[in-house]
Design an enzyme around this catalytic site. Structure first.
Site, PDB file in Angstrom:
ATOM      1  N   TRP A  12       0.831  -1.197   0.000  1.00  0.00           N
ATOM      2  CA  TRP A  12       0.000   0.000   0.000  1.00  0.00           C
ATOM      3  C   TRP A  12       0.871   1.254   0.000  1.00  0.00           C
ATOM      4  CZ3 TRP A  12      -3.605   2.380  -1.845  1.00  0.00           C
ATOM      5  CH2 TRP A  12      -4.462   3.268  -1.216  1.00  0.00           C
ATOM      6  N   LYS A  80      -6.007   1.139   8.224  1.00  0.00           N
ATOM      7  CA  LYS A  80      -7.383   0.772   8.559  1.00  0.00           C
ATOM      8  C   LYS A  80      -7.365  -0.179   9.753  1.00  0.00           C
ATOM      9  CE  LYS A  80      -8.764   1.281   3.717  1.00  0.00           C
ATOM     10  NZ  LYS A  80      -9.293   0.630   2.500  1.00  0.00           N
ATOM     11  N   LYS A 163     -15.426  -2.436   7.446  1.00  0.00           N
ATOM     12  CA  LYS A 163     -15.716  -3.357   6.334  1.00  0.00           C
ATOM     13  C   LYS A 163     -14.816  -4.582   6.351  1.00  0.00           C
ATOM     14  CE  LYS A 163     -11.924  -2.202   4.003  1.00  0.00           C
ATOM     15  NZ  LYS A 163     -10.875  -3.078   3.437  1.00  0.00           N
ATOM     16  N   SER A 226      -8.287  -9.514  -1.283  1.00  0.00           N
ATOM     17  CA  SER A 226      -8.424  -9.025   0.088  1.00  0.00           C
ATOM     18  C   SER A 226      -7.964 -10.085   1.080  1.00  0.00           C
ATOM     19  CB  SER A 226      -9.891  -8.669   0.370  1.00  0.00           C
ATOM     20  OG  SER A 226     -10.131  -8.576   1.760  1.00  0.00           O
ATOM     21  N   ARG A 227      -7.064  -9.698   1.971  1.00  0.00           N
ATOM     22  CA  ARG A 227      -6.572 -10.639   2.981  1.00  0.00           C
ATOM     23  C   ARG A 227      -7.687 -11.036   3.949  1.00  0.00           C
ATOM     24  NH1 ARG A 227      -2.097  -7.089   2.284  1.00  0.00           N
ATOM     25  NH2 ARG A 227      -2.905  -5.680   3.873  1.00  0.00           N
ATOM     26  N   ASN A 228      -8.559 -10.091   4.284  1.00  0.00           N
ATOM     27  CA  ASN A 228      -9.660 -10.394   5.205  1.00  0.00           C
ATOM     28  C   ASN A 228     -10.637 -11.383   4.571  1.00  0.00           C
ATOM     29  OD1 ASN A 228      -9.194  -8.432   7.571  1.00  0.00           O
ATOM     30  ND2 ASN A 228      -8.958  -7.152   5.769  1.00  0.00           N
ATOM     31  N   GLU A 253      -6.350  -6.972   8.996  1.00  0.00           N
ATOM     32  CA  GLU A 253      -6.707  -6.083  10.104  1.00  0.00           C
ATOM     33  C   GLU A 253      -8.078  -6.393  10.698  1.00  0.00           C
ATOM     34  OE1 GLU A 253      -4.810  -4.147  11.602  1.00  0.00           O
ATOM     35  OE2 GLU A 253      -3.284  -3.324  10.245  1.00  0.00           O
TER      36      GLU A 253
END
Length: 312
Positions: A12, A80, A163, A226-228, A253
């Site tokens: 990022w 985030k 989110k 997306s890691r999540n 996160e």
């Protein structure tokens, strides 16, 4: 031309560095492995942008505070998450550390891999000071990257933070192959839950229907990048959280955020059913299927009542 220092040389941070560089700004990337003294980089910095993981924010903010920072320097946070125990957002940590400086939040549906591949994207920069937000807007705006301003920094920040928990739930939904109907219901109710939490924390409702809320929610809940999302998807495939995190590149996160949200919900009596089930799943208390069943068997009610429930 602005002199910009970006704290955090991950994907990022590098993506943001590239966006500022193509606009002709002088950009310095810093990480703990950097051999150049941080003081040397910061002495002429007009913008200091933090793109580090949540767990390192307070430590790095304290480090920067121990150095000499120009009075007109603007701080930008692109992290985030929520801090355990204090429940502070990254911008609150930076603002408390530097009460006399302007702090701007940068957040939106910004998957760094897509930005790295020069695909079009948009984001939001938010601050209580409109001039500071506009200055950051000019730094990053380009044909590839459209930047909007917003006067609600806490709302913009919470949209990108909350989110991540919903993305874990969305990954579970896809991992269980529950279909489009189920996922649409999950994401819609997830947004309502985000608004409810945000209102309790003094964020504006309308912010959550913008890029940093709904936009980021849609991007993160629908992308394997997306890691999540990957955490939820792999949990639904039968992997343990320990196994997943061992092979995950970077930080999800949403795991920490989920734990902090449960603390906030207990303190303020906020109804967060999706977050609660994600929390129990991450803690190993339930299986993905059991979590789904508990959500489906909740008391039936009017959708309007649900939307208004506990919103201040």
């Amino acid at each position: 031309m602005q002199n910009i220092v970006i704290l955090g040389a991950g994907a990022w941070g590098q993506a943001l560095a590239h966006l500022a560089t193509i606009n002709g700004h002088q950009v310095h990337l810093w990480s703990r492995q950097n051999t150049t003294p941080l003081q040397d980089l910061l002495q002429n910095a007009q913008i200091i942008l933090s793109a580090i993981s949540m767990k390192g924010v307070r430590e790095v903010a304290s480090l920067v505070h121990s150095l000499q920072i120009p009075e007109n320097t603007i701080f930008v946070t692109a992290t985030k998450g929520l801090e355990p125990h204090t429940t502070y957002t990254p911008s609150q940590i930076w603002q408390n550390t530097f009460p006399n400086h302007f702090v701007v939040v940068l957040s939106g549906p910004n998957l760094s891999k897509e930005i790295e591949n020069k695909l079009p994207a948009a984001t939001v920069v938010a601050s209580k000071n409109s001039v500071a937000a506009q200055q950051v807007q000019l730094v990053f705006s380009s044909q590839q990257f459209r930047v909007y301003t917003n006067p609600d920094p806490i709302g913009v920040e919470l949209g990108g933070t909350l989110k991540n928990v919903m993305a874990i739930a969305a990954g579970v939904s896809d991992g269980l192959q529950l279909g489009t109907n189920a996922k649409a219901a999950l994401v819609t109710r997830g947004l309502t839950e985000m608004v409810r939490i945000g209102n309790h924390l003094n964020a504006k409702t309308e912010t959550f229907y913008g890029l940093s809320g709904l936009g980021d929610l849609l991007a993160t809940c629908n992308s394997p990048l997306s890691r999540n999302y990957q955490v939820g998807y792999q949990l639904a495939q039968g992997k343990t959280l320990t196994e997943i995190l061992t092979h995950l590149s970077g930080t999800a996160e949403g795991i920490n955020t989920c734990q902090v949200l449960m603390e906030i919900a207990k303190q303020q009596n906020i109804n967060i059913p999706i977050t609660e089930q994600v929390y129990r799943l991450l803690a190993g208390e339930i299986t993905p299927t059991e979590g789904l069943l508990e959500l489906m068997l909740r008391d039936i009610k009017s959708e309007f009542d649900y939307l208004q429930e506990q919103i201040w």
